[in-house]
Scaffold this motif. Structure first.
Motif, PDB file in Angstrom:
ATOM      1  N   VAL A 172     -24.604  11.113  63.776  1.00 30.51           N
ATOM      2  CA  VAL A 172     -23.430  11.644  63.078  1.00 30.51           C
ATOM      3  C   VAL A 172     -23.326  11.036  61.687  1.00 30.51           C
ATOM      4  O   VAL A 172     -23.057  11.738  60.700  1.00 30.51           O
ATOM      5  N   ARG A 173     -23.562   9.728  61.585  1.00 28.05           N
ATOM      6  CA  ARG A 173     -23.507   9.074  60.274  1.00 28.05           C
ATOM      7  C   ARG A 173     -24.548   9.654  59.317  1.00 28.05           C
ATOM      8  O   ARG A 173     -24.274   9.850  58.133  1.00 28.05           O
ATOM      9  N   ARG A 174     -25.757   9.930  59.830  1.00 24.55           N
ATOM     10  CA  ARG A 174     -26.815  10.477  58.963  1.00 24.55           C
ATOM     11  C   ARG A 174     -26.444  11.867  58.462  1.00 24.55           C
ATOM     12  O   ARG A 174     -26.692  12.216  57.303  1.00 24.55           O
ATOM     13  N   LEU A 175     -25.857  12.673  59.326  1.00 17.69           N
ATOM     14  CA  LEU A 175     -25.434  14.007  58.907  1.00 17.69           C
ATOM     15  C   LEU A 175     -24.316  13.923  57.871  1.00 17.69           C
ATOM     16  O   LEU A 175     -24.348  14.603  56.842  1.00 17.69           O
ATOM     17  N   LEU A 176     -23.325  13.068  58.132  1.00 21.25           N
ATOM     18  CA  LEU A 176     -22.194  12.942  57.208  1.00 21.25           C
ATOM     19  C   LEU A 176     -22.624  12.355  55.869  1.00 21.25           C
ATOM     20  O   LEU A 176     -22.057  12.701  54.824  1.00 21.25           O
ATOM     21  N   ALA A 177     -23.625  11.469  55.896  1.00 19.86           N
ATOM     22  CA  ALA A 177     -24.064  10.828  54.652  1.00 19.86           C
ATOM     23  C   ALA A 177     -24.592  11.851  53.656  1.00 19.86           C
ATOM     24  O   ALA A 177     -24.546  11.623  52.438  1.00 19.86           O
ATOM     25  N   ALA A 222     -13.634   7.257  68.997  1.00 17.32           N
ATOM     26  CA  ALA A 222     -13.053   6.965  67.682  1.00 17.32           C
ATOM     27  C   ALA A 222     -14.107   6.462  66.699  1.00 17.32           C
ATOM     28  O   ALA A 222     -13.992   6.684  65.483  1.00 17.32           O
ATOM     29  N   ARG A 223     -15.165   5.828  67.203  1.00 16.89           N
ATOM     30  CA  ARG A 223     -16.207   5.301  66.316  1.00 16.89           C
ATOM     31  C   ARG A 223     -16.917   6.394  65.532  1.00 16.89           C
ATOM     32  O   ARG A 223     -17.446   6.133  64.443  1.00 16.89           O
ATOM     33  N   PHE A 224     -16.947   7.609  66.059  1.00 12.83           N
ATOM     34  CA  PHE A 224     -17.570   8.713  65.309  1.00 12.83           C
ATOM     35  C   PHE A 224     -16.848   8.949  63.982  1.00 12.83           C
ATOM     36  O   PHE A 224     -17.411   9.549  63.072  1.00 12.83           O
ATOM     37  N   PHE A 225     -15.603   8.502  63.895  1.00 19.96           N
ATOM     38  CA  PHE A 225     -14.779   8.782  62.714  1.00 19.96           C
ATOM     39  C   PHE A 225     -14.609   7.560  61.812  1.00 19.96           C
ATOM     40  O   PHE A 225     -13.771   7.570  60.911  1.00 19.96           O
ATOM     41  N   ASP A 226     -15.419   6.522  62.042  1.00 20.21           N
ATOM     42  CA  ASP A 226     -15.346   5.333  61.191  1.00 20.21           C
ATOM     43  C   ASP A 226     -15.541   5.719  59.731  1.00 20.21           C
ATOM     44  O   ASP A 226     -16.478   6.447  59.378  1.00 20.21           O
ATOM     45  N   GLY A 227     -14.654   5.253  58.876  1.00 16.42           N
ATOM     46  CA  GLY A 227     -14.748   5.524  57.445  1.00 16.42           C
ATOM     47  C   GLY A 227     -14.169   6.852  57.018  1.00 16.42           C
ATOM     48  O   GLY A 227     -14.186   7.169  55.820  1.00 16.42           O
ATOM     49  N   LEU A 228     -13.674   7.642  57.977  1.00 16.14           N
ATOM     50  CA  LEU A 228     -13.088   8.944  57.672  1.00 16.14           C
ATOM     51  C   LEU A 228     -11.568   8.893  57.792  1.00 16.14           C
ATOM     52  O   LEU A 228     -11.008   7.966  58.399  1.00 16.14           O
ATOM     53  N   GLU A 229     -10.906   9.899  57.243  1.00 18.10           N
ATOM     54  CA  GLU A 229      -9.437   9.995  57.329  1.00 18.10           C
ATOM     55  C   GLU A 229      -9.073  11.018  58.400  1.00 18.10           C
ATOM     56  O   GLU A 229      -9.303  12.226  58.217  1.00 18.10           O
ATOM     57  N   LEU A 230      -8.537  10.548  59.524  1.00 18.73           N
ATOM     58  CA  LEU A 230      -8.170  11.458  60.615  1.00 18.73           C
ATOM     59  C   LEU A 230      -7.037  12.375  60.178  1.00 18.73           C
ATOM     60  O   LEU A 230      -6.064  11.941  59.557  1.00 18.73           O
ATOM     61  N   ILE A 231      -7.184  13.645  60.503  1.00 23.01           N
ATOM     62  CA  ILE A 231      -6.127  14.625  60.255  1.00 23.01           C
ATOM     63  C   ILE A 231      -5.117  14.512  61.386  1.00 23.01           C
ATOM     64  O   ILE A 231      -5.478  14.383  62.560  1.00 23.01           O
ATOM     65  N   GLN A 232      -3.845  14.565  61.041  1.00 24.37           N
ATOM     66  CA  GLN A 232      -2.801  14.510  62.080  1.00 24.37           C
ATOM     67  C   GLN A 232      -2.966  15.652  63.073  1.00 24.37           C
ATOM     68  O   GLN A 232      -3.331  16.742  62.670  1.00 24.37           O
ATOM     69  N   PRO A 233      -2.777  15.444  64.358  1.00 24.76           N
ATOM     70  CA  PRO A 233      -2.213  14.260  65.016  1.00 24.76           C
ATOM     71  C   PRO A 233      -3.236  13.216  65.415  1.00 24.76           C
ATOM     72  O   PRO A 233      -2.980  12.416  66.318  1.00 24.76           O
ATOM     73  N   GLY A 234      -4.397  13.164  64.781  1.00 26.29           N
ATOM     74  CA  GLY A 234      -5.397  12.165  65.113  1.00 26.29           C
ATOM     75  C   GLY A 234      -6.179  12.541  66.357  1.00 26.29           C
ATOM     76  O   GLY A 234      -6.440  13.717  66.617  1.00 26.29           O
TER      77      GLY A 234
END
Length: 267
Positions: A172-177, A222-234
């Motif tokens: 996931v990190r490689r794709l997001l990078a 939750a680790r998949f979203f490290d460094g990202l801003e969660l959209i409400q309601p999370g």
């Protein structure tokens, strides 16, 4: 269609995309998929509801993203087409939306024509590739999507089939990078948090049939979203994420949906 190579359909082992199709009442599955699907139903008869809840989450998340101005979508683990597909939801709001689908089951390739009936203003494409091949996916997607502009990366009901040994979080990190600021990550994932005994039995049955099931806790999800801003309601049980954006799935409130869903933005 890009990135294709001849692949034979293995009908001796169940495949998650075909089992999912069986849960949804489709016809594009084999006896081995139905047999494993029935075994899963003996452990938890609500599995078909969970499948529909995941589809509904994808549709609501796509509506939300398109409403926020997102015009590019990369959907990995597409599955066998069931309408409305992601591009239909996105292009209803934004006819110029561009969508790339990706799956590793050749039976999905056989139905790719249904995935490619998009608007004249937009674009749709299908890649035959595995999430464990992020570089190949990005190369193929880059022929249709402008990877210098925001992309919504959709991994719905996929990552629980990717083990830690295969480096799910790193993939996931490689794709997001490779995606710019303003891109989004969309994920649903099964968990054992609510049904530990049934989940252990399901994992064992699938492993015996050659299918990986890596159920992750809320913290691991939750680790998949490290460094990202969660959209409400999370992070939420999938059907509780922006329910106003779609119709409820019959049966979704009749017990626990053992999974999580979330959407997050790359800053």
């Amino acid at each position: 269609m890009t990135g294709q190579h001849p692949v034979e359909i293995d009908t001796t082992r169940p495949h998650p995309a075909r089992m999912y199709d069986w849960y949804l009442g489709g016809k594009d599955n084999y006896p081995v998929d139905e047999e494993m699907g029935r075994q899963m139903l003996t452990l938890d008869p609500r599995v078909p509801v969970m499948a529909r809840v995941n589809r509904a989450f994808m549709q609501r998340a796509t509506r939300w993203l398109a409403g926020q101005g997102v015009r590019q979508f990369l959907d990995i683990g597409t599955g066998i087409p069931t309408e409305p597909n992601l591009h239909q939801v996105a292009q209803e709001i934004a006819p110029d939306a561009r969508v790339v689908y990706c799956d590793n089951d050749p039976i999905v390739l056989a139905h790719a024509a249904a995935l490619l009936r998009g608007t004249p203003e937009g674009a749709t494409e299908y890649l035959q590739a595995d999430v464990r091949e992020p570089d190949a996916i990005l190369e193929g997607a880059g022929k249709v999507l402008d990877l210098g502009r925001p992309v919504a990366l959709s991994l719905v009901a996929l990552l629980h089939f990717v083990s830690d040994e295969d480096g799910a979080h790193d993939l996931v990190r490689r794709l997001l990078a490779a995606l710019p600021s303003g891109s989004h990550l969309v994920v649903t994932h099964a968990t054992a948090d609510f049904t530990p005994e049934e989940s252990r039995a399901a994992t064992a049955k699938l492993k015996a049939a050659g299918v990986t099931l890596a159920l992750r806790s809320r913290d691991e999800f939750a680790r998949f979203f490290d460094g990202l801003e969660l959209i409400q309601p999370g992070i939420e049980v999938p059907h509780r994420w922006h329910p106003e954006l779609g119709e409820p799935v019959p049966g979704q409130d009749d017990g626990v949906i053992p999974g999580y869903g979330a959407v997050a933005r790359k800053p």
